[in-house]
Design a protein around this motif. Structure first.
Motif, PDB file in Angstrom:
ATOM      1  N   GLU A 199       4.131 -61.420  32.379  1.00 54.34           N
ATOM      2  CA  GLU A 199       2.696 -61.505  32.601  1.00 54.34           C
ATOM      3  C   GLU A 199       2.410 -61.740  34.075  1.00 54.34           C
ATOM      4  O   GLU A 199       3.236 -62.268  34.827  1.00 54.34           O
ATOM      5  CB  GLU A 199       2.105 -62.652  31.774  1.00 54.34           C
ATOM      6  CG  GLU A 199       2.142 -62.413  30.279  1.00 54.34           C
ATOM      7  CD  GLU A 199       1.105 -61.410  29.838  1.00 54.34           C
ATOM      8  OE1 GLU A 199       0.195 -61.129  30.633  1.00 54.34           O
ATOM      9  OE2 GLU A 199       1.218 -60.900  28.711  1.00 54.34           O
ATOM     10  N   THR A 200       1.233 -61.328  34.502  1.00 55.60           N
ATOM     11  CA  THR A 200       0.802 -61.601  35.862  1.00 55.60           C
ATOM     12  C   THR A 200       0.325 -63.045  35.968  1.00 55.60           C
ATOM     13  O   THR A 200       0.510 -63.849  35.063  1.00 55.60           O
ATOM     14  CB  THR A 200      -0.318 -60.629  36.260  1.00 55.60           C
ATOM     15  OG1 THR A 200      -1.382 -60.732  35.301  1.00 55.60           O
ATOM     16  CG2 THR A 200       0.193 -59.201  36.260  1.00 55.60           C
ATOM     17  N   ASP A 201      -0.288 -63.379  37.069  1.00 52.51           N
ATOM     18  CA  ASP A 201      -0.779 -64.735  37.273  1.00 52.51           C
ATOM     19  C   ASP A 201      -1.740 -65.102  36.150  1.00 52.51           C
ATOM     20  O   ASP A 201      -2.735 -64.404  35.922  1.00 52.51           O
ATOM     21  CB  ASP A 201      -1.492 -64.808  38.631  1.00 52.51           C
ATOM     22  CG  ASP A 201      -1.920 -66.213  38.982  1.00 52.51           C
ATOM     23  OD1 ASP A 201      -1.626 -67.135  38.195  1.00 52.51           O
ATOM     24  OD2 ASP A 201      -2.550 -66.397  40.031  1.00 52.51           O
ATOM     25  N   PRO A 202      -1.467 -66.190  35.387  1.00 53.49           N
ATOM     26  CA  PRO A 202      -2.368 -66.529  34.265  1.00 53.49           C
ATOM     27  C   PRO A 202      -3.809 -66.766  34.710  1.00 53.49           C
ATOM     28  O   PRO A 202      -4.742 -66.539  33.944  1.00 53.49           O
ATOM     29  CB  PRO A 202      -1.739 -67.794  33.677  1.00 53.49           C
ATOM     30  CG  PRO A 202      -0.307 -67.746  34.119  1.00 53.49           C
ATOM     31  CD  PRO A 202      -0.318 -67.095  35.455  1.00 53.49           C
ATOM     32  N   GLY A 203      -3.988 -67.256  35.925  1.00 48.04           N
ATOM     33  CA  GLY A 203      -5.352 -67.501  36.402  1.00 48.04           C
ATOM     34  C   GLY A 203      -6.068 -66.266  36.882  1.00 48.04           C
ATOM     35  O   GLY A 203      -7.263 -66.329  37.197  1.00 48.04           O
ATOM     36  N   LEU A 204      -5.356 -65.146  36.948  1.00 51.32           N
ATOM     37  CA  LEU A 204      -5.950 -63.910  37.440  1.00 51.32           C
ATOM     38  C   LEU A 204      -6.569 -63.165  36.265  1.00 51.32           C
ATOM     39  O   LEU A 204      -5.940 -62.321  35.626  1.00 51.32           O
ATOM     40  CB  LEU A 204      -4.891 -63.057  38.130  1.00 51.32           C
ATOM     41  CG  LEU A 204      -5.388 -61.825  38.897  1.00 51.32           C
ATOM     42  CD1 LEU A 204      -6.333 -62.237  40.007  1.00 51.32           C
ATOM     43  CD2 LEU A 204      -4.218 -61.043  39.443  1.00 51.32           C
ATOM     44  N   VAL A 205      -7.811 -63.488  35.963  1.00 54.95           N
ATOM     45  CA  VAL A 205      -8.546 -62.870  34.865  1.00 54.95           C
ATOM     46  C   VAL A 205      -9.902 -62.439  35.408  1.00 54.95           C
ATOM     47  O   VAL A 205     -10.524 -63.152  36.215  1.00 54.95           O
ATOM     48  CB  VAL A 205      -8.725 -63.841  33.684  1.00 54.95           C
ATOM     49  CG1 VAL A 205      -9.493 -63.178  32.553  1.00 54.95           C
ATOM     50  CG2 VAL A 205      -7.369 -64.330  33.188  1.00 54.95           C
ATOM     51  N   ALA A 242      -0.418 -53.219  29.284  1.00 57.60           N
ATOM     52  CA  ALA A 242      -1.400 -54.263  28.967  1.00 57.60           C
ATOM     53  C   ALA A 242      -1.359 -55.447  29.938  1.00 57.60           C
ATOM     54  O   ALA A 242      -2.414 -55.970  30.314  1.00 57.60           O
ATOM     55  CB  ALA A 242      -1.192 -54.748  27.528  1.00 57.60           C
ATOM     56  N   PRO A 243      -0.180 -55.935  30.387  1.00 59.76           N
ATOM     57  CA  PRO A 243      -0.185 -57.096  31.291  1.00 59.76           C
ATOM     58  C   PRO A 243      -0.857 -56.858  32.627  1.00 59.76           C
ATOM     59  O   PRO A 243      -1.203 -57.825  33.306  1.00 59.76           O
ATOM     60  CB  PRO A 243       1.312 -57.402  31.472  1.00 59.76           C
ATOM     61  CG  PRO A 243       1.977 -56.836  30.275  1.00 59.76           C
ATOM     62  CD  PRO A 243       1.181 -55.609  29.941  1.00 59.76           C
ATOM     63  N   VAL A 244      -1.054 -55.616  33.040  1.00 61.80           N
ATOM     64  CA  VAL A 244      -1.707 -55.348  34.312  1.00 61.80           C
ATOM     65  C   VAL A 244      -3.144 -54.866  34.118  1.00 61.80           C
ATOM     66  O   VAL A 244      -3.725 -54.271  35.031  1.00 61.80           O
ATOM     67  CB  VAL A 244      -0.911 -54.313  35.135  1.00 61.80           C
ATOM     68  CG1 VAL A 244       0.458 -54.860  35.499  1.00 61.80           C
ATOM     69  CG2 VAL A 244      -0.766 -53.011  34.386  1.00 61.80           C
ATOM     70  N   GLY A 245      -3.712 -55.111  32.950  1.00 64.95           N
ATOM     71  CA  GLY A 245      -5.123 -54.818  32.740  1.00 64.95           C
ATOM     72  C   GLY A 245      -5.448 -53.386  32.407  1.00 64.95           C
ATOM     73  O   GLY A 245      -6.619 -52.994  32.508  1.00 64.95           O
ATOM     74  N   GLY A 248      -2.949 -57.547  40.476  1.00 59.45           N
ATOM     75  CA  GLY A 248      -1.712 -57.881  39.790  1.00 59.45           C
ATOM     76  C   GLY A 248      -0.582 -56.909  40.040  1.00 59.45           C
ATOM     77  O   GLY A 248       0.578 -57.225  39.765  1.00 59.45           O
ATOM     78  N   VAL A 249      -0.870 -55.713  40.538  1.00 57.62           N
ATOM     79  CA  VAL A 249       0.148 -54.699  40.794  1.00 57.62           C
ATOM     80  C   VAL A 249      -0.274 -53.930  42.034  1.00 57.62           C
ATOM     81  O   VAL A 249      -1.466 -53.879  42.380  1.00 57.62           O
ATOM     82  CB  VAL A 249       0.300 -53.768  39.573  1.00 57.62           C
ATOM     83  CG1 VAL A 249      -0.929 -52.905  39.396  1.00 57.62           C
ATOM     84  CG2 VAL A 249       1.553 -52.926  39.673  1.00 57.62           C
ATOM     85  N   GLU A 250       0.692 -53.344  42.719  1.00 60.83           N
ATOM     86  CA  GLU A 250       0.382 -52.674  43.980  1.00 60.83           C
ATOM     87  C   GLU A 250      -0.501 -51.444  43.769  1.00 60.83           C
ATOM     88  O   GLU A 250      -1.479 -51.249  44.477  1.00 60.83           O
ATOM     89  CB  GLU A 250       1.691 -52.279  44.669  1.00 60.83           C
ATOM     90  CG  GLU A 250       1.484 -51.652  46.040  1.00 60.83           C
ATOM     91  CD  GLU A 250       2.792 -51.363  46.734  1.00 60.83           C
ATOM     92  OE1 GLU A 250       2.767 -50.840  47.865  1.00 60.83           O
ATOM     93  OE2 GLU A 250       3.854 -51.669  46.140  1.00 60.83           O
TER      94      GLU A 250
END
Length: 373
Positions: A80-86, A285-288, A238-240
């Protein structure tokens, strides 16, 4: 002394005691334990190394040794990416606020110029302002210019036009400040960094990607991916590059899922599409990213084996066609001979029957454009 004698007599006289039960298994073996090991007085006995138990074959039962298969390593989930990054909405104001602030800044600059006496006569006439000599440009006038100019730049510089299907990801000094999905004229803090993101439903038709079928034959597959950005914060921060990431997810899924050529088993194409969609959706899914469908639209052999597979396919079709023609000829010959003999038109012995069957087979094959076997 009497006690010792009695014990000795009991141990020496097996006939007086109960009879020992017969062994259930004829080749049963019993290991005797020395008596002195049962009554050791050592306070801290040395630890006995424990060896791993080996399940062997039982004698006389025919049971084979049980082999434990190593447990398969569980599939590692996508981190998962940063949990706070929503994604969360950013604070913006209506565009009228920016227009009003910019107009006030411009009016302040004009008023300061009239106060300093540097306003051109044409502007005075256009604005119908009274002539004023002014006190010149001093520190107070420069401070008024700075304040009015900053207000005007801040007001007009923050105006932005939001569009349907587009969003802005805002950041300040590397920190995520929210996402703007509203449409119309808006005012956004001009100090914030804006990154535009397309959040509409999109489709991507790939170029030929490497794949393989169930037998390991190299293929080239063109897939159609239907997807959209669901969480703009994770997709941008979350991703480049989320589009490149989606492409790599599709390539990884094609390396794990076999794809069949058109004309293969019924339902193989739908099963491959479902498997590809599930794998790509789970990885993206983890990168939105939300993936709705990954559908192979064109499947062909790889260039290095295309010629050989084409010849093989033609040979299979030709063999199938010959088999169907031969079955049809045999059925026709059988039906003809059966009718002739059943209706009593001819009486044939074995030799004449063989000759007739041969002649009919040659005639039917020649009529269908085939040579007799």
């Amino acid at each position: 002394m009497s006690t010792t004698t009695s014990h000795t007599s009991e141990s020496d006289g097996p006939a007086d005691g109960p009879a020992r039960s017969a062994r259930l298994i004829q080749n049963e073996s019993t290991t005797e334990i020395p008596v002195h090991l049962l009554f050791r007085d050592d306070p801290d006995p040395a630890p006995v190394p424990v060896k791993p138990a080996v399940v062997g074959r039982r004698q006389g039962t025919g049971e084979q040794p049980r082999l434990r298969r190593p447990a398969a390593a569980p599939k590692r989930p996508v981190p998962e990416t940063d949990p706070g990054l929503v994604e969360r909405p950013a604070r913006v104001l209506p565009g009228a606020v920016g227009v009003l602030a910019g107009a006030c800044g411009g009016a302040g600059c004009v008023a300061t110029s009239w106060w300093a006496g540097v306003l051109p006569p044409l502007v005075l006439e256009a604005l119908r302002l009274p002539a004023y000599t002014g006190a010149g440009l001093g520190p107070a006038q420069w401070a008024a210019y700075a304040g009015a100019g900053a207000l005007g730049l801040f007001g007009f510089g923050g105006l932005a036009r939001g569009r349907t299907g587009r969003a802005w990801v805002l950041g300040l000094f590397g920190r995520y400040r929210g996402t703007v999905r509203r449409s119309g004229l808006l005012w956004v803090n001009p100090l914030l960094l804006r990154r535009r993101v397309d959040v509409r439903l999109r489709h991507w038709r790939s170029e030929p990607l490497p794949a393989a079928d169930g037998s390991g034959v190299a293929l080239r597959v063109v897939v159609l991916v239907v997807w959209r950005v669901r969480d703009t914060a994770r997709a941008v921060l979350g991703v480049e590059d989320h589009e490149t990431y989606l492409r790599e997810c599709v390539e990884a899924a094609l390396a794990r899922v076999p794809v069949e050529m058109p004309g293969g088993p019924r339902g193989a194409g739908d099963a491959a599409a479902e498997a590809l969609t599930g794998l790509v959706a789970a990885d993206a899914a983890p990168v939105g990213l939300e993936v709705f469908s990954v559908q192979p639209v064109r499947v062909e052999y790889a260039p290095e084996i295309a010629a050989a597979m084409h010849r093989r396919r033609i040979a299979q079709l030709d063999a199938r066609h010959r088999a169907s023609v031969l079955s049809s000829v045999v059925d026709s010959v059988e039906d003809t001979v059966t009718r002739l003999t059943t209706r009593g038109l001819v009486e044939l012995d074995d030799y004449e029957r063989k000759v007739l069957v041969k002649d009919l087979t040659v005639a039917f094959c020649a009529g269908r454009g085939e040579t007799a076997p």
